[in-house]
Write a protein that holds these residues in place. Structure first.
Motif, mmCIF file in Angstrom:
data_model
loop_
_atom_site.group_PDB
_atom_site.id
_atom_site.type_symbol
_atom_site.label_atom_id
_atom_site.label_comp_id
_atom_site.label_asym_id
_atom_site.label_seq_id
_atom_site.Cartn_x
_atom_site.Cartn_y
_atom_site.Cartn_z
ATOM 1 N N ARG A 55 1.008 -1.303 -0.298
ATOM 2 C CA ARG A 55 0.377 -0.004 -0.386
ATOM 3 C C ARG A 55 0.768 1.892 -0.082
ATOM 4 N N PHE A 56 2.236 1.121 0.294
ATOM 5 C CA PHE A 56 3.445 2.147 0.066
ATOM 6 C C PHE A 56 3.937 3.084 -1.334
ATOM 7 N N PHE A 57 2.915 1.642 -1.588
ATOM 8 C CA PHE A 57 3.728 2.533 -3.641
ATOM 9 C C PHE A 57 2.973 2.691 -4.160
ATOM 10 N N HIS A 58 2.443 3.401 -5.605
ATOM 11 C CA HIS A 58 1.944 3.553 -6.528
ATOM 12 C C HIS A 58 1.906 2.257 -7.247
ATOM 13 N N LYS A 59 2.842 1.371 -7.248
ATOM 14 C CA LYS A 59 2.425 0.110 -8.793
ATOM 15 C C LYS A 59 2.591 -1.057 -7.388
ATOM 16 N N SER A 60 2.351 -1.678 -7.458
ATOM 17 C CA SER A 60 2.162 -3.062 -6.587
ATOM 18 C C SER A 60 1.206 -4.360 -7.070
ATOM 19 N N GLU A 61 1.820 -5.337 -6.845
ATOM 20 C CA GLU A 61 1.273 -6.797 -7.299
ATOM 21 C C GLU A 61 1.574 -7.597 -5.952
ATOM 22 N N LEU A 62 0.520 -8.307 -5.937
ATOM 23 C CA LEU A 62 0.635 -9.287 -4.961
ATOM 24 C C LEU A 62 0.347 -10.779 -5.326
ATOM 25 N N LEU A 63 1.616 -11.497 -4.747
ATOM 26 C CA LEU A 63 1.255 -13.010 -4.985
ATOM 27 C C LEU A 63 1.498 -13.564 -3.548
ATOM 28 N N CYS A 64 0.597 -13.875 -3.168
ATOM 29 C CA CYS A 64 -0.009 -14.639 -1.745
ATOM 30 C C CYS A 64 -0.419 -16.061 -2.159
ATOM 31 N N ASN A 65 -0.019 -16.774 -1.567
ATOM 32 C CA ASN A 65 -0.378 -18.637 -1.076
ATOM 33 C C ASN A 65 -0.249 -18.880 -2.448
ATOM 34 N N SER A 66 -1.396 -19.952 -2.821
ATOM 35 C CA SER A 66 -1.453 -20.514 -3.807
ATOM 36 C C SER A 66 -1.102 -19.706 -5.799
ATOM 37 N N SER A 67 -1.084 -18.173 -5.412
ATOM 38 C CA SER A 67 -0.375 -17.657 -6.518
ATOM 39 C C SER A 67 0.957 -17.334 -6.750
ATOM 40 N N ALA A 68 1.549 -18.034 -5.050
ATOM 41 C CA ALA A 68 2.830 -18.050 -5.548
ATOM 42 C C ALA A 68 4.010 -18.783 -5.499
ATOM 43 N N THR A 69 3.745 -19.193 -6.669
ATOM 44 C CA THR A 69 4.485 -20.648 -7.302
ATOM 45 C C THR A 69 5.798 -20.535 -7.305
ATOM 46 N N PRO A 70 6.763 -21.237 -7.412
ATOM 47 C CA PRO A 70 8.152 -20.585 -7.963
ATOM 48 C C PRO A 70 7.883 -20.743 -9.229
ATOM 49 N N GLU A 71 7.732 -20.637 -10.034
ATOM 50 C CA GLU A 71 7.252 -20.620 -11.876
ATOM 51 C C GLU A 71 6.487 -19.077 -11.583
ATOM 52 N N ILE A 72 5.690 -18.966 -11.278
ATOM 53 C CA ILE A 72 5.336 -17.503 -11.365
ATOM 54 C C ILE A 72 5.827 -16.529 -10.544
ATOM 55 N N VAL A 73 6.287 -16.830 -9.366
ATOM 56 C CA VAL A 73 7.241 -15.851 -8.512
ATOM 57 C C VAL A 73 8.713 -15.293 -9.914
ATOM 58 N N ILE A 74 9.283 -16.911 -10.391
ATOM 59 C CA ILE A 74 10.471 -16.448 -11.297
ATOM 60 C C ILE A 74 9.974 -15.116 -12.601
ATOM 61 N N ALA A 75 8.949 -15.726 -12.717
ATOM 62 C CA ALA A 75 8.344 -14.568 -13.965
ATOM 63 C C ALA A 75 8.274 -13.876 -13.298
ATOM 64 N N LYS A 76 7.554 -13.482 -12.153
ATOM 65 C CA LYS A 76 7.294 -11.780 -12.289
ATOM 66 C C LYS A 76 8.557 -10.896 -11.241
ATOM 67 N N LEU A 77 9.542 -11.862 -11.102
ATOM 68 C CA LEU A 77 10.724 -11.095 -10.943
ATOM 69 C C LEU A 77 11.148 -10.370 -11.262
ATOM 70 N N SER A 78 11.430 -10.999 -13.194
ATOM 71 C CA SER A 78 12.062 -9.648 -13.864
ATOM 72 C C SER A 78 10.857 -9.004 -14.254
ATOM 73 N N GLY A 79 9.879 -8.913 -13.900
ATOM 74 C CA GLY A 79 8.488 -7.079 -14.223
ATOM 75 C C GLY A 79 9.150 -5.772 -14.255
ATOM 76 N N GLY A 80 10.574 -5.813 -13.965
ATOM 77 C CA GLY A 80 11.153 -3.999 -13.901
ATOM 78 C C GLY A 80 10.739 -3.679 -12.347
ATOM 79 N N TYR A 81 10.438 -4.111 -11.161
ATOM 80 C CA TYR A 81 9.605 -3.667 -10.286
ATOM 81 C C TYR A 81 11.248 -3.015 -8.966
#
Length: 211
Positions: A55-81
């Motif tokens: 909530r402190f950032f203008h742009k945010s993405e949450l990956l919680c529980n079932s959406s936080a798989t290794p495959e999804i997290v690795i893909a999102k880490l390259s998203g320029g955050y």
């Protein structure tokens, strides 16, 4: 205000990366896992912590529980955050530091996998236990999760030396990101201000000094 680096090479790289990246982070990827099966205790406040961070950032993405798989997290880490936040468990491998890992949903994210990524984050915050620990190599550096994020391109990291209290961690995170974004402080100064606040309020070092 004191900062640490796993080696002089890592320090030189981090300072160069910090000069290249925006001074104040505007976006965050926050990852949280609460349930890990019977062998690992749950973290009932992990998702709350990730939501507080986001909530402190203008742009945010949450990956919680079932959406936080290794495959999804690795893909999102390259998203320029600009900032990355992990609220989960970790396992430190003292014999093979590059096998230290963050526990995700249905699998792990190992340090050697993180090293292979290309990150553009100014900050990686790892509120799992023992994320600052690493395997020491004589004349070389300390390898582990913190070193992996720095090697992958993060300019700085907030990590833990020992146990992290799941109930207290969201409160610390709230204060830390408040100082970081509202007061426009660097990560090191934002953490120091948070710890001074907790000291002044009479909280024991066990609650806040791990970071």
């Amino acid at each position: 205000v004191v900062s640490y680096a796993p080696s002089l090479t890592a320090l030189d790289f981090s300072l160069a990366r910090a000069a290249e990246l925006p001074t104040h982070p505007q976006s965050i990827l926050a990852v949280a896992v609460e349930q890990f099966g019977d062998s690992v205790p749950p973290l009932p406040h992990a998702s709350d912590e990730a939501e507080l961070a986001a909530r402190f950032f203008h742009k945010s993405e949450l990956l919680c529980n079932s959406s936080a798989t290794p495959e999804i997290v690795i893909a999102k880490l390259s998203g320029g955050y600009d900032a990355l936040h992990f609220a989960t468990h970790s396992i430190f491998d003292a014999q093979f530091g590059r096998l230290s890992r963050l526990l995700l949903h249905g699998g792990d994210l190992q340090a050697d996998e993180i090293e292979q990524l290309s990150l553009s984050a100014r900050l990686a915050t790892l509120t799992a236990c023992h994320t600052a620990a690493g395997q020491t190599h004589a004349g070389e550096e300390v390898t582990g999760l913190t070193q992996a994020f720095l090697a992958a391109g993060a300019a700085s990291a907030v990590s833990s030396m020992w146990f992290v209290d799941d109930e207290k961690s969201p409160q610390i995170v709230n204060d830390f990101y408040g100082h970081l974004t509202t007061k426009k402080l660097s990560p090191a100064f934002a953490l120091a201000e948070t710890q001074r606040k907790w000291t002044a309020e009479g909280n024991p070092p066990l609650d806040w000094a791990t970071f």
